[in-house]
Scaffold this active site. Structure first.
Site, PDB file in Angstrom:
ATOM      1  N   ASN B 272       0.836  -1.319  -0.050  1.00  0.00           N
ATOM      2  CA  ASN B 272      -0.011  -0.212   0.050  1.00  0.00           C
ATOM      3  C   ASN B 272       0.861   1.399   0.024  1.00  0.00           C
ATOM      4  O   ASN B 272       0.372   2.408   0.295  1.00  0.00           O
ATOM      5  CB  ASN B 272      -0.929   0.182   1.216  1.00  0.00           C
ATOM      6  CG  ASN B 272      -2.239  -0.869   0.887  1.00  0.00           C
ATOM      7  OD1 ASN B 272      -2.676  -1.181   0.060  1.00  0.00           O
ATOM      8  ND2 ASN B 272      -3.048  -1.151   1.995  1.00  0.00           N
ATOM      9  N   HIS B 274       2.820   2.120   2.397  1.00  0.00           N
ATOM     10  CA  HIS B 274       2.803   2.767   3.630  1.00  0.00           C
ATOM     11  C   HIS B 274       3.961   2.042   4.353  1.00  0.00           C
ATOM     12  O   HIS B 274       4.506   0.823   3.904  1.00  0.00           O
ATOM     13  CB  HIS B 274       1.602   2.196   4.442  1.00  0.00           C
ATOM     14  CG  HIS B 274       0.380   3.295   3.874  1.00  0.00           C
ATOM     15  ND1 HIS B 274      -0.865   2.810   3.855  1.00  0.00           N
ATOM     16  CD2 HIS B 274       0.478   4.543   3.663  1.00  0.00           C
ATOM     17  CE1 HIS B 274      -1.584   3.701   3.484  1.00  0.00           C
ATOM     18  NE2 HIS B 274      -0.725   4.826   3.355  1.00  0.00           N
ATOM     19  N   CYS B 309       1.878   6.713   8.152  1.00  0.00           N
ATOM     20  CA  CYS B 309       3.308   6.969   7.791  1.00  0.00           C
ATOM     21  C   CYS B 309       3.534   6.960   6.342  1.00  0.00           C
ATOM     22  O   CYS B 309       3.386   5.762   6.146  1.00  0.00           O
ATOM     23  CB  CYS B 309       4.074   6.558   8.824  1.00  0.00           C
ATOM     24  SG  CYS B 309       5.640   6.969   8.543  1.00  0.00           S
TER      25      CYS B 309
END
Lengths: 398, 398
Positions: B272, B274, B309
């Site tokens: 993803n 991430h 994040c």
């Protein structure tokens, strides 16, 4: 080429329980006691005697006994032909090993393909499982019983991995590995990584190993008793055809990219208290600029090991590009000064497909990991990486 | 409790070839062409039509065709009861999932036991394989077909893992996972990790998930069509009995340990884009001093997620010890000021076994990962870890 198929079975249990109760299993080589919070040592001794059981861990809260390592690991003492849990079988007329693995969700990167680190991990895993199945594995990191009697450990001196295709998340792969002689005192270990569904080979790897005395840290000849253990497993087959090794140049402080102050963390150490091989590769690749990594795929990596790296060493990663990318220069100039001396416009190249092959022309980097010393630096590993431009759009997708 | 056993089979091939030739396999959903270095698009189109095949990658060097992702991943479109490659089966009256895994050589640390990161990775893997087997998996990271139609992705809001025993290298484990409702719009996912040989439970975990709109990045209600997909899989069973969640305090800049300037690397990103969950945990644990980590074992970790994040964020890891270790103070003072107010000499404690239980008294830490901003900081995740003193020598070893 003869090839046979057969079926392996692995056992598992199916519980229909949905009420939150846990199943309670008993096997000969382990014991679980529920109910009482106190016990006497004599009770434990009795259990040990009756079941041939050695207990190492007692958790006073749960009253659960975890059997000794040897029962938990269950390392075979003689050759096994199949391992249903590892999904491994012995192949190559009884001396090679094949394991089926599924590429896991955390082994892939943002592009959903396996990271090179994941591939290296799987090579290590299958190598150790090969020794595991052979019945030769002692209590060390791949060392045989004979090696342990002689206080010897394996040390890798060279490794090369070629990746043509990266497997994607969920893809089922077969990894074959086998060993051969390397000179008088060394061993070669090779691997093939292929798609289980199609048989297409995705990656090939080869490595060279020598023995080191664990106390003196000096390289050792292969003792006769170890040769007697290993040589029946040796075959000639090679995964990568390399007539002569190309030596890797040593970089110095003038290298274009330098990452300094790299410190191993606890989570980077392996069972031998050494910095894991995969960490070396990460340190090497992290010295290459991100913009390059985003558009390129590693197609080959060669590592020449020089020295062990311990937990307290501070490491420097040097890196120097070896080939300028023609395609980048070409886009700016709108023409190519080809290797054969002809200058061709990019339009012509695109038309006849030459652009694509130039696009994929590998770039390469030379690497060095070293420990920076006051008077001199100590080499840990030299490396060489080759890269292909990532193909963004598929030319023949429907 | 009813329990049944049955046998699964996985297929593999055994080759007797030692001459270095590669086997050549053909299956309906993929094609491999050897020999010629050139080909025409029409030839490829023909192949596609005849075999129902979609080709995405053509390697001009090897003339190998890698079929499209959907053929390579082979995600089931309806519920499967067994997956021989993943060694997974559907349990719990058709709604839970159990996978058998062997702890791999690179999943363990210097003490030969699995790292907490490895356990977290296996939890993620089994969760995704559960969705994989269900026939609900779309092309995302665990999202169902209905979620994809509504542009929704899963977001974890809370996770708790309790580890009583760490598995060792080569140990065979069974991981059970299942899902349940969490409020009106959330889902709970639980896990049990147990020894395959003994049935002893080594770890328990629970997590809470909500849905987020992929474009707006706002949390979403669970659409009816998604509830219809998921709710038949929900059961009430809980791996960890938690009546009420203890909230985790927010740390500020006065925290005892602060690691700043933590930057995600390309290898830390998941599918993803991430930062991977496991990286969060590593950043948290690396803020704890090494001397503590060497002598302690993580027994529990709780994570409360606040914010995503991304790859360009620069992170700060804060950490504050919550309990002073009685045993360390005691060694210096040679007496203990116990929690109940009595002061006892260490000799007496040692004699009646109290020393051992104090020795193992968990210490705990509060953690915070945040993005340091100019005007304000943004919380990524709050954490809490509990620790047990490592038992060096086994009290009842033979």
């Amino acid at each position: 080429m003869a090839s046979v198929s057969f079926r392996l079975a692995f056992y598992t249990r199916c519980s229909t329980n949905t009420k939150g109760k846990e199943k309670n299993k008993k096997k000969l080589n382990c014991v679980k006691i529920n109910g009482t919070k106190s016990f006497s040592p004599s009770k434990v001794d009795l259990l040990s005697q009756n079941s041939g059981l050695a207990l190492t861990s007692v958790d006073s809260e749960a009253n659960v006994y975890i059997p000794k390592e040897q029962f938990r690991q269950n390392i075979p003492t003689k050759k096994q032909l199949v391992d249903p849990f590892r999904q491994g079988i012995i192949i190559e007329e009884g001396v090679g090993y094949r394991q089926t693995v599924v590429i896991r969700s955390y082994e892939v990167g943002p592009d959903k393909t396996a990271k090179i680190e994941s591939i290296l991990n799987l090579l290590q895993e299958t190598a150790l499982n090969h020794v595991w199945m052979s019945g030769l594995l002692g209590d060390g990191f791949g060392a045989t019983h004979g090696m342990m009697r002689n206080n010897l450990i394996w040390v890798v001196s060279r490794m090369q991995v070629q990746v043509d295709h990266y497997p994607i998340w969920g893809e089922v792969m077969e990894i074959d590995t086998w060993v051969g002689a390397s000179g008088k005192n060394g061993m070669r270990r090779d691997w093939l990584l292929r798609s289980q569904a199609t048989g297409v080979i995705f990656a090939r790897a080869t490595s060279t190993w020598v023995m080191m005395n664990q106390q003196t840290r000096r390289l050792s000849k292969m003792p006769d008793e170890v040769r007697a253990e290993l040589s029946p497993w040796f075959i000639e087959k090679q995964a990568i055809n390399e007539e002569s090794h190309e030596k890797i140049d040593k970089l110095d402080d003038k290298a274009l990219y330098v990452n300094s102050g790299l410190k191993p963390k606890r989570s980077d150490l392996d069972m031998n208290q050494h910095v894991n091989n995969v960490k070396y590769v990460r340190w090497m690749l992290e010295a290459i600029p991100d913009e390059f990594l985003e558009n390129h795929q590693l197609s080959s990596i060669t590592l020449e090991y020089r020295r062990e790296c311990g937990s307290s060493d501070v490491v420097q990663s040097l890196c120097e590009p070896q080939h300028v990318e023609l395609i980048n220069a070409g886009i700016q100039q709108n023409n190519y000064n080809c290797l054969n001396g002809y200058s061709v416009s990019s339009g012509i190249l695109e038309g006849n497909g030459l652009l694509r092959s130039l696009n994929q022309r590998p770039s390469s980097y030379t690497h060095l990991l070293q420990i920076k010393g006051d008077s001199k630096n100590e080499e840990i590993v030299r490396g060489k990486t080759a890269w292909k431009k990532k193909v963004i759009a598929a030319p023949f997708a429907p």
